[in-house]
Design a protein around this motif. Structure first.
Motif, PDB file in Angstrom:
ATOM      1  N   PHE A   7     -25.586  16.081  21.707  1.00  0.00           N
ATOM      2  CA  PHE A   7     -26.139  16.081  20.362  1.00  0.00           C
ATOM      3  C   PHE A   7     -25.426  15.661  19.243  1.00  0.00           C
ATOM      4  CE2 PHE A   7     -29.052  19.345  17.774  1.00  0.00           C
ATOM      5  CZ  PHE A   7     -29.338  18.583  17.141  1.00  0.00           C
ATOM      6  N   ARG A   8     -25.633  14.624  18.741  1.00  0.00           N
ATOM      7  CA  ARG A   8     -25.019  14.154  17.451  1.00  0.00           C
ATOM      8  C   ARG A   8     -25.683  13.682  16.179  1.00  0.00           C
ATOM      9  NH1 ARG A   8     -19.538  13.012  19.402  1.00  0.00           N
ATOM     10  NH2 ARG A   8     -19.209  13.430  21.688  1.00  0.00           N
ATOM     11  N   LEU A   9     -24.979  14.026  15.173  1.00  0.00           N
ATOM     12  CA  LEU A   9     -25.535  13.336  13.939  1.00  0.00           C
ATOM     13  C   LEU A   9     -24.593  12.176  13.412  1.00  0.00           C
ATOM     14  CD1 LEU A   9     -26.042  16.773  11.954  1.00  0.00           C
ATOM     15  CD2 LEU A   9     -27.576  15.411  13.685  1.00  0.00           C
ATOM     16  N   TYR A  10     -25.390  11.051  13.198  1.00  0.00           N
ATOM     17  CA  TYR A  10     -24.921  10.055  12.536  1.00  0.00           C
ATOM     18  C   TYR A  10     -25.388   9.796  11.218  1.00  0.00           C
ATOM     19  CZ  TYR A  10     -23.537   8.864  17.383  1.00  0.00           C
ATOM     20  OH  TYR A  10     -22.872   9.065  18.603  1.00  0.00           O
ATOM     21  N   PRO A  11     -24.455   9.388  10.259  1.00  0.00           N
ATOM     22  CA  PRO A  11     -24.721   9.244   8.812  1.00  0.00           C
ATOM     23  C   PRO A  11     -25.525   7.608   8.836  1.00  0.00           C
ATOM     24  CG  PRO A  11     -22.644   8.337   9.169  1.00  0.00           C
ATOM     25  CD  PRO A  11     -23.159   8.851  10.467  1.00  0.00           C
ATOM     26  N   THR A  12     -26.730   7.773   7.607  1.00  0.00           N
ATOM     27  CA  THR A  12     -27.222   6.543   7.195  1.00  0.00           C
ATOM     28  C   THR A  12     -27.021   6.412   5.965  1.00  0.00           C
ATOM     29  OG1 THR A  12     -29.219   7.589   6.154  1.00  0.00           O
ATOM     30  CG2 THR A  12     -29.290   7.547   8.656  1.00  0.00           C
ATOM     31  N   ASN A  13     -27.226   5.357   5.357  1.00  0.00           N
ATOM     32  CA  ASN A  13     -27.035   4.810   3.904  1.00  0.00           C
ATOM     33  C   ASN A  13     -28.302   5.162   3.054  1.00  0.00           C
ATOM     34  OD1 ASN A  13     -28.677   2.879   5.108  1.00  0.00           O
ATOM     35  ND2 ASN A  13     -27.553   1.149   4.408  1.00  0.00           N
ATOM     36  N   VAL A  14     -28.909   5.945   3.560  1.00  0.00           N
ATOM     37  CA  VAL A  14     -29.840   6.760   2.467  1.00  0.00           C
ATOM     38  C   VAL A  14     -29.444   7.805   1.939  1.00  0.00           C
ATOM     39  CG1 VAL A  14     -32.167   7.599   2.597  1.00  0.00           C
ATOM     40  CG2 VAL A  14     -31.637   5.718   4.264  1.00  0.00           C
ATOM     41  N   GLN A  15     -28.675   7.673   0.604  1.00  0.00           N
ATOM     42  CA  GLN A  15     -28.255   8.729  -0.018  1.00  0.00           C
ATOM     43  C   GLN A  15     -27.903   8.695  -1.431  1.00  0.00           C
ATOM     44  OE1 GLN A  15     -24.104   7.019   1.739  1.00  0.00           O
ATOM     45  NE2 GLN A  15     -23.586   8.975   0.313  1.00  0.00           N
ATOM     46  N   ASP A  16     -27.723   9.747  -2.212  1.00  0.00           N
ATOM     47  CA  ASP A  16     -27.310   9.613  -3.497  1.00  0.00           C
ATOM     48  C   ASP A  16     -26.608  10.505  -3.837  1.00  0.00           C
ATOM     49  OD1 ASP A  16     -28.678  12.009  -3.638  1.00  0.00           O
ATOM     50  OD2 ASP A  16     -30.606  11.119  -4.219  1.00  0.00           O
ATOM     51  N   LYS A  17     -26.147  11.079  -5.080  1.00  0.00           N
ATOM     52  CA  LYS A  17     -25.084  11.836  -5.383  1.00  0.00           C
ATOM     53  C   LYS A  17     -25.366  13.154  -5.127  1.00  0.00           C
ATOM     54  CE  LYS A  17     -23.176   9.136  -9.168  1.00  0.00           C
ATOM     55  NZ  LYS A  17     -22.716   9.430 -10.615  1.00  0.00           N
ATOM     56  N   ILE A  51     -11.870   9.164  29.871  1.00  0.00           N
ATOM     57  CA  ILE A  51     -13.246   9.951  29.362  1.00  0.00           C
ATOM     58  C   ILE A  51     -14.171   9.362  30.251  1.00  0.00           C
ATOM     59  CG2 ILE A  51     -14.712   9.985  27.489  1.00  0.00           C
ATOM     60  CD1 ILE A  51     -12.330   9.737  25.554  1.00  0.00           C
ATOM     61  N   SER A  52     -14.909  10.292  30.984  1.00  0.00           N
ATOM     62  CA  SER A  52     -16.215   9.985  31.839  1.00  0.00           C
ATOM     63  C   SER A  52     -17.433   9.495  30.958  1.00  0.00           C
ATOM     64  CB  SER A  52     -16.291  11.134  32.801  1.00  0.00           C
ATOM     65  OG  SER A  52     -16.457  12.007  32.337  1.00  0.00           O
ATOM     66  N   PHE A  53     -17.352  10.006  29.815  1.00  0.00           N
ATOM     67  CA  PHE A  53     -18.745   9.776  28.756  1.00  0.00           C
ATOM     68  C   PHE A  53     -18.196   9.392  27.483  1.00  0.00           C
ATOM     69  CE2 PHE A  53     -21.391  11.404  25.771  1.00  0.00           C
ATOM     70  CZ  PHE A  53     -22.486  10.896  25.923  1.00  0.00           C
ATOM     71  N   SER A  54     -18.830   8.530  27.158  1.00  0.00           N
ATOM     72  CA  SER A  54     -18.495   7.752  25.818  1.00  0.00           C
ATOM     73  C   SER A  54     -20.005   8.157  24.915  1.00  0.00           C
ATOM     74  CB  SER A  54     -17.998   6.553  25.697  1.00  0.00           C
ATOM     75  OG  SER A  54     -17.747   6.264  24.252  1.00  0.00           O
ATOM     76  N   ALA A  55     -20.002   8.686  23.991  1.00  0.00           N
ATOM     77  CA  ALA A  55     -21.517   8.798  23.163  1.00  0.00           C
ATOM     78  C   ALA A  55     -21.751   7.325  22.680  1.00  0.00           C
ATOM     79  CB  ALA A  55     -21.118   9.701  22.069  1.00  0.00           C
ATOM     80  N   CYS A  56     -23.097   7.164  22.730  1.00  0.00           N
ATOM     81  CA  CYS A  56     -23.449   5.746  22.413  1.00  0.00           C
ATOM     82  C   CYS A  56     -24.006   5.988  21.024  1.00  0.00           C
ATOM     83  CB  CYS A  56     -24.782   5.233  23.507  1.00  0.00           C
ATOM     84  SG  CYS A  56     -25.742   3.704  22.753  1.00  0.00           S
ATOM     85  N   GLY A  57     -23.336   5.631  19.874  1.00  0.00           N
ATOM     86  CA  GLY A  57     -23.817   5.758  18.517  1.00  0.00           C
ATOM     87  C   GLY A  57     -24.652   4.737  18.130  1.00  0.00           C
ATOM     88  N   LEU A  58     -25.063   4.651  16.840  1.00  0.00           N
ATOM     89  CA  LEU A  58     -25.895   3.724  16.179  1.00  0.00           C
ATOM     90  C   LEU A  58     -24.792   2.722  15.268  1.00  0.00           C
ATOM     91  CD1 LEU A  58     -28.610   5.969  14.837  1.00  0.00           C
ATOM     92  CD2 LEU A  58     -28.733   4.700  16.787  1.00  0.00           C
ATOM     93  N   ILE A  59     -25.105   1.623  15.897  1.00  0.00           N
ATOM     94  CA  ILE A  59     -23.884   0.491  15.295  1.00  0.00           C
ATOM     95  C   ILE A  59     -24.005   0.735  13.727  1.00  0.00           C
ATOM     96  CG2 ILE A  59     -25.278  -1.343  15.548  1.00  0.00           C
ATOM     97  CD1 ILE A  59     -22.840  -2.982  16.180  1.00  0.00           C
ATOM     98  N   GLY A  60     -22.467   0.738  13.285  1.00  0.00           N
ATOM     99  CA  GLY A  60     -22.205   0.774  11.756  1.00  0.00           C
ATOM    100  C   GLY A  60     -22.581   2.031  11.115  1.00  0.00           C
TER     101      GLY A  60
END
Length: 545
Positions: free
Chosen positions: A470-480, A24-33
């Motif tokens: 272009f990626r979406l990463y989950p946060t822990n700001v959530q409810d039901k 893989i020549s590219f690896s997306a740099c995500g937000l840790i955790g």
């Protein structure tokens, strides 16, 4: 002593197993955790069933053959061990165990006449440090910056030839392996309470190796100071009682306690394997526990049963680095930063290894996966502190890799797929996982009027659309009812993303005006996405059936 990197090195490879490809020549740099939402693995789920079936067979075969080419050899005749993998999910509090395996060697059975169970008590050695710090947080609060002299002012008068100051040593430096104190006072013995005056006298002879907050080195004496401070804060209650009242009894850890003279007559497994006269501070190495109790404790830590959730988040983090890029130090965690390549995302495992006499233990939590593990073992034929758990740890790490796979699959099932406009036709949004990174890749995105937002954002960022990651990463700001994700944009052709370990996307979230960075998934009753709202609801797309 077994290698600390074993379990996490294998986990590093498995963390990308669901999307792995060669070269893989590219690896997306995500937000840790924040790679995927934590998986919710039911005991009746396919993932739990696969873990149980696969790894029961692996351990059975390992014992039958005395090892394997893949994992290495084990001493079947003499090493007894217990292994468990558990979940931290809130609704599994009553029974969080997802996999467990117990094996009693012929030699140990001949000596003890008993087989290991989940309630068999073992000395856990250095794992004691976890419970000393955990108890401090429960009983004394989050006082990392307070000097130890606030709780033990007697230390100020301690005669020392060192120029380092006791006032500089904080609770955080003691708990986090950076107190600079010598390893042991040589004044305490396993199985006996530690006398304060003798401890201080022993420590005064050579207290400091470094000034505090300089470099991580293990000090058993540091955790004994925490134990003394808690005893004093409890109006003279023993450290054993402090542990019971703060942690063991509230969590129902009936097999747990401190080694003492009575332990020889209690249920500690093969107690003859422990030299009860060896030196060592009770606050660092003298707890006895069982697999079932470690599961209770691990689940409570992940689920914030006894602590405020914000305190838990701050505790389950590394605080210092070591001389190796992969290894960090926490309070008192051994943090392994797993990642298969220098540019692949890092997944942190918070572990603690323990050895005492002819026993070895290993405990770990992976908060991002809401998963944990524990290994307890005994072998009367090895030298003290030389029992090796490398093989067992390798196998457990592979089992934990199933959590990563489950997280990816659940993310696609809950949030992925096609989205469109209400009462309209066509695909306006397309989200999926990919082979070159975590998160949800935004493969297509248009607003209600049909404008191509992906192309528009690429133009604003001055990135060729074909090169836009272009990626979406989950946060822990959530409810039901809703769950917030954030957007990360990268140029796949940029040298910084192709050939170097630099990962700076954490600096770029929301940095460019005119492009969306906040995405809300509104959830249905089943917990799956019903629609997606971009930024302040300027764009609303309905999930397709």
């Amino acid at each position: 002593m077994f290698k600390l990197t074993t379990i996490c090195a294998s986990l590093a490879l498995l963390a990308t197993s669901v999307v792995a490809e060669d070269d893989i020549s590219f690896s997306a740099c995500g937000l840790i955790g924040s790679y995927y939402p934590s998986p919710h693995i039911l005991k009746s789920s396919k993932t739990a069933s696969s873990i149980n079936t696969t790894f029961t067979q692996v351990f059975d075969k390992l014992i039958q053959d005395g090892g394997s080419e893949k994992y290495g050899n084990i001493t079947v005749n003499s090493t007894s061990f217990s292994v468990v993998i558990f979940s931290g999910a809130a609704d599994l509090r009553e029974d969080p165990t997802l996999f467990e395996y117990h094996y009693t060697s012929g030699m140990d059975f001949q000596e003890t006449g008993t087989n290991l169970t989940s309630n068999t008590a073992f000395p856990v050695g250095d794992l004691t440090m976890i419970f000393t710090v955990y108890t401090w947080l429960v009983k004394m609060g989050e006082t990392w910056d307070a000097p130890i002299t606030k709780f033990l002012p007697e230390l100020k008068t301690l005669d020392s030839s060192s120029i380092a100051s006791w006032d500089d040593i904080t609770i955080g430096s003691l708990a986090g392996q950076v107190s600079g104190l010598t390893r042991t006072s040589n004044a305490c013995e396993i199985g006996h309470s530690c006398d304060w005056n003798e401890f201080v006298l022993g420590l005064s002879k050579e207290p400091f190796l470094f000034r505090s907050d300089t470099t991580p080195i293990v000090s058993y004496a540091a955790y004994q100071l925490l134990a003394f401070a808690m005893e004093k804060g409890s109006k003279g209650h023993s450290f054993s009682n402090v542990l019971k009242e703060a942690v063991f009894e509230p969590l129902g850890m009936a097999s747990s306690g401190l080694l003492d003279d009575k332990s020889s007559n209690q249920s500690v497994f093969a107690i003859g394997g422990l030299n009860m006269s060896q030196t060592g501070e009770p606050g660092a190495i003298s707890i006895v526990s069982s697999i079932s109790d470690l599961v209770r404790a691990g689940h409570a830590m992940l689920d914030s049963t006894l602590l405020n959730k914000a305190v838990t988040r701050r505790w389950l983090h590394g605080t210092y680095s070591t001389s190796n890029l992969r290894n960090g130090v926490g309070r008192p965690w051994e943090v392994y930063h797993s990642g298969s390549t220098p540019i692949s995302p890092v997944l942190d495992a918070h572990t603690k290894s323990g050895t005492i006499g002819k026993y070895a233990s290993y405990f770990g939590l992976v908060p991002e996966l809401e998963a944990g593990f524990a290994i307890l073992a005994h072998d009367s034929t090895v030298a003290d502190r030389k029992l090796d758990l490398n093989v067992h740890a390798d196998i457990v790490s592979e089992a934990l890799g199933y959590f990563v796979k489950a997280a990816a699959e659940e993310t696609v099932a809950r949030y992925g797929g096609s989205y469109g406009v209400k009462d309209g036709n066509g695909v306006f949004g397309q989200f999926s996982i990919t082979s070159n990174g975590y998160g949800l890749e935004v493969q297509a995105l248009r607003d209600q009027n049909g404008a191509d937002l992906r192309k528009e954002y690429a133009n604003i960022l001055e990135i060729e659309e074909a090169d836009l990651d272009f990626r979406l990463y989950p946060t822990n700001v959530q409810d039901k009812s809703r769950h917030q994700f954030v957007a990360v944009y990268q140029d796949k052709s940029a040298p910084i993303d192709m050939g170097t370990p630099t990962c700076i996307t954490w600096q770029e979230v929301g940095a460019v005006s005119g492009i969306a960075h906040r995405f809300w998934f509104e959830l249905d009753e089943s917990g799956g996405a019903a629609r997606i709202l971009i930024d302040q609801g300027d764009v609303v797309l309905e999930r397709s059936e």
